[in-house]
Design a protein around this motif. Structure first.
Motif, PDB file in Angstrom:
ATOM      1  N   CYS A   1      54.048  53.219  42.506  1.00  0.00           N
ATOM      2  CA  CYS A   1      54.251  51.587  42.728  1.00  0.00           C
ATOM      3  C   CYS A   1      52.975  51.224  43.692  1.00  0.00           C
ATOM      4  O   CYS A   1      52.624  50.041  43.610  1.00  0.00           O
ATOM      5  N   LEU A   2      53.009  51.981  44.670  1.00  0.00           N
ATOM      6  CA  LEU A   2      52.172  51.629  45.872  1.00  0.00           C
ATOM      7  C   LEU A   2      50.606  51.602  45.114  1.00  0.00           C
ATOM      8  O   LEU A   2      49.848  50.456  45.493  1.00  0.00           O
ATOM      9  N   THR A   3      50.274  52.561  44.488  1.00  0.00           N
ATOM     10  CA  THR A   3      49.136  52.445  43.795  1.00  0.00           C
ATOM     11  C   THR A   3      48.805  51.478  42.786  1.00  0.00           C
ATOM     12  O   THR A   3      47.882  50.572  42.657  1.00  0.00           O
ATOM     13  N   LEU A   4      49.571  51.265  41.952  1.00  0.00           N
ATOM     14  CA  LEU A   4      49.792  49.949  40.989  1.00  0.00           C
ATOM     15  C   LEU A   4      49.663  48.704  41.485  1.00  0.00           C
ATOM     16  O   LEU A   4      49.022  47.914  41.074  1.00  0.00           O
ATOM     17  N   THR A   5      50.295  48.494  42.935  1.00  0.00           N
ATOM     18  CA  THR A   5      50.210  47.263  43.510  1.00  0.00           C
ATOM     19  C   THR A   5      49.069  47.083  44.135  1.00  0.00           C
ATOM     20  O   THR A   5      48.237  45.796  43.879  1.00  0.00           O
ATOM     21  N   TRP A   6      48.291  48.223  44.568  1.00  0.00           N
ATOM     22  CA  TRP A   6      46.936  47.883  45.160  1.00  0.00           C
ATOM     23  C   TRP A   6      45.995  47.685  43.824  1.00  0.00           C
ATOM     24  O   TRP A   6      45.127  46.775  44.025  1.00  0.00           O
ATOM     25  N   LEU A   7      46.335  48.245  42.689  1.00  0.00           N
ATOM     26  CA  LEU A   7      45.494  48.112  41.593  1.00  0.00           C
ATOM     27  C   LEU A   7      45.433  46.758  41.080  1.00  0.00           C
ATOM     28  O   LEU A   7      44.423  46.109  40.633  1.00  0.00           O
ATOM     29  N   GLY A   8      46.535  45.939  40.931  1.00  0.00           N
ATOM     30  CA  GLY A   8      46.841  44.857  40.560  1.00  0.00           C
ATOM     31  C   GLY A   8      46.249  43.760  41.413  1.00  0.00           C
ATOM     32  O   GLY A   8      45.562  42.777  41.163  1.00  0.00           O
ATOM     33  N   ILE A   9      46.176  44.021  42.953  1.00  0.00           N
ATOM     34  CA  ILE A   9      45.415  43.137  43.814  1.00  0.00           C
ATOM     35  C   ILE A   9      44.242  43.147  43.354  1.00  0.00           C
ATOM     36  O   ILE A   9      43.439  42.181  43.390  1.00  0.00           O
ATOM     37  N   GLN A  10      43.474  44.423  43.374  1.00  0.00           N
ATOM     38  CA  GLN A  10      42.008  44.723  42.969  1.00  0.00           C
ATOM     39  C   GLN A  10      41.680  44.002  41.853  1.00  0.00           C
ATOM     40  O   GLN A  10      40.583  43.331  41.576  1.00  0.00           O
ATOM     41  N   LEU A  11      42.433  43.943  40.757  1.00  0.00           N
ATOM     42  CA  LEU A  11      42.081  43.465  39.495  1.00  0.00           C
ATOM     43  C   LEU A  11      42.036  41.948  39.807  1.00  0.00           C
ATOM     44  O   LEU A  11      41.373  41.330  39.077  1.00  0.00           O
TER      45      LEU A  11
ATOM     46  N   GLY B   1      51.446  42.871  42.710  1.00  0.00           N
ATOM     47  CA  GLY B   1      50.229  42.757  43.384  1.00  0.00           C
ATOM     48  C   GLY B   1      49.219  41.680  42.774  1.00  0.00           C
ATOM     49  O   GLY B   1      48.445  41.044  43.300  1.00  0.00           O
ATOM     50  N   PHE B   2      49.283  41.721  41.409  1.00  0.00           N
ATOM     51  CA  PHE B   2      48.298  40.911  40.598  1.00  0.00           C
ATOM     52  C   PHE B   2      48.537  39.453  40.757  1.00  0.00           C
ATOM     53  O   PHE B   2      47.884  38.600  41.210  1.00  0.00           O
ATOM     54  N   LEU B   3      49.708  38.999  40.597  1.00  0.00           N
ATOM     55  CA  LEU B   3      50.262  37.798  40.616  1.00  0.00           C
ATOM     56  C   LEU B   3      50.192  37.263  42.089  1.00  0.00           C
ATOM     57  O   LEU B   3      49.866  35.911  42.226  1.00  0.00           O
ATOM     58  N   PHE B   4      50.435  37.921  43.139  1.00  0.00           N
ATOM     59  CA  PHE B   4      50.378  37.660  44.489  1.00  0.00           C
ATOM     60  C   PHE B   4      48.794  37.102  44.652  1.00  0.00           C
ATOM     61  O   PHE B   4      48.747  35.907  45.231  1.00  0.00           O
ATOM     62  N   VAL B   5      47.899  37.796  44.319  1.00  0.00           N
ATOM     63  CA  VAL B   5      46.650  37.238  44.528  1.00  0.00           C
ATOM     64  C   VAL B   5      46.083  36.190  43.587  1.00  0.00           C
ATOM     65  O   VAL B   5      45.549  35.131  44.049  1.00  0.00           O
ATOM     66  N   TRP B   6      46.514  36.438  42.121  1.00  0.00           N
ATOM     67  CA  TRP B   6      46.190  35.197  41.291  1.00  0.00           C
ATOM     68  C   TRP B   6      46.779  34.187  41.627  1.00  0.00           C
ATOM     69  O   TRP B   6      45.882  33.155  41.787  1.00  0.00           O
ATOM     70  N   LEU B   7      48.050  33.957  42.036  1.00  0.00           N
ATOM     71  CA  LEU B   7      48.724  32.788  42.151  1.00  0.00           C
ATOM     72  C   LEU B   7      48.208  32.296  43.664  1.00  0.00           C
ATOM     73  O   LEU B   7      48.265  31.018  43.863  1.00  0.00           O
ATOM     74  N   ILE B   8      47.765  33.002  44.656  1.00  0.00           N
ATOM     75  CA  ILE B   8      47.615  32.525  45.869  1.00  0.00           C
ATOM     76  C   ILE B   8      46.355  32.080  46.125  1.00  0.00           C
ATOM     77  O   ILE B   8      45.900  30.964  46.545  1.00  0.00           O
ATOM     78  N   GLU B   9      45.427  32.926  45.340  1.00  0.00           N
ATOM     79  CA  GLU B   9      44.051  32.806  45.835  1.00  0.00           C
ATOM     80  C   GLU B   9      43.229  32.225  44.792  1.00  0.00           C
ATOM     81  O   GLU B   9      42.112  31.600  44.918  1.00  0.00           O
ATOM     82  N   ARG B  10      43.759  32.104  43.725  1.00  0.00           N
ATOM     83  CA  ARG B  10      42.916  31.933  42.470  1.00  0.00           C
ATOM     84  C   ARG B  10      43.208  30.925  41.285  1.00  0.00           C
ATOM     85  O   ARG B  10      42.768  30.430  40.723  1.00  0.00           O
ATOM     86  N   SER B  11      44.653  30.576  41.975  1.00  0.00           N
ATOM     87  CA  SER B  11      45.444  29.634  41.155  1.00  0.00           C
ATOM     88  C   SER B  11      45.631  28.251  41.593  1.00  0.00           C
ATOM     89  O   SER B  11      45.843  28.021  42.915  1.00  0.00           O
ATOM     90  N   THR B  12      45.831  27.325  40.670  1.00  0.00           N
ATOM     91  CA  THR B  12      46.223  25.916  41.294  1.00  0.00           C
ATOM     92  C   THR B  12      47.904  25.752  40.956  1.00  0.00           C
ATOM     93  O   THR B  12      48.340  24.737  40.783  1.00  0.00           O
ATOM     94  N   ALA B  13      48.476  26.788  40.559  1.00  0.00           N
ATOM     95  CA  ALA B  13      49.798  26.913  40.331  1.00  0.00           C
ATOM     96  C   ALA B  13      50.624  26.345  41.372  1.00  0.00           C
ATOM     97  O   ALA B  13      50.490  26.581  42.471  1.00  0.00           O
TER      98      ALA B  13
END
Length: 125
Positions: free
Chosen positions: A111-121, A50-62
């Protein structure tokens, strides 16, 4: 295409090794009949995906290769849904109904909750 396959393969190899190290280490520490190692790896992997999906797609130039290596490769091999399924069935077959249902419901909810938390973080950083 060759670079993409190599990125997924390298990430997958690292994820599989990390899954085995973490799951077996956690299970050894926890002991008992409940599959805590698999549970923990799935929960951690769900958060990270969840975290990496947002971080790598929306916030990173990776690069696409880095994204593929980390998400499809590493986390695809790191999480252990097939193992979770087999362990749940084995608990049912052994008559450990409470443990089996605890494993199924617990992992889905956690796992659903932590995926959501990763996205939110990732979105708040």
């Amino acid at each position: 295409m060759t670079g993409q396959l190599l990125a997924v393969a390298i990430g997958g190899a690292a994820g599989a090794v990390m899954r085995w190290l973490m799951a077996s280490g956690i299970q050894k520490m926890a002991g008992g009949g409940f599959p805590w190692g698999t549970f923990a790896v799935n929960a951690i992997g769900s958060f990270l995906l969840g975290f990496l999906f947002v971080w790598l797609i929306e916030r990173s130039t990776a690069s696409e290769l880095v994204r593929l290596a980390l998400t499809v490769g590493f986390l695809g091999a790191f999480t252990t849904f097939s193992t979770y399924s087999l362990e749940s069935i084995r608990l049912l077959q052994e008559g450990a109904l409470a443990l089996a249902f605890g494993n199924v419901l617990g992992q889905v909810i956690i796992c659903l909750t932590l995926t959501w938390l990763g996205i939110q973080l990732a979105r708040t950083l």
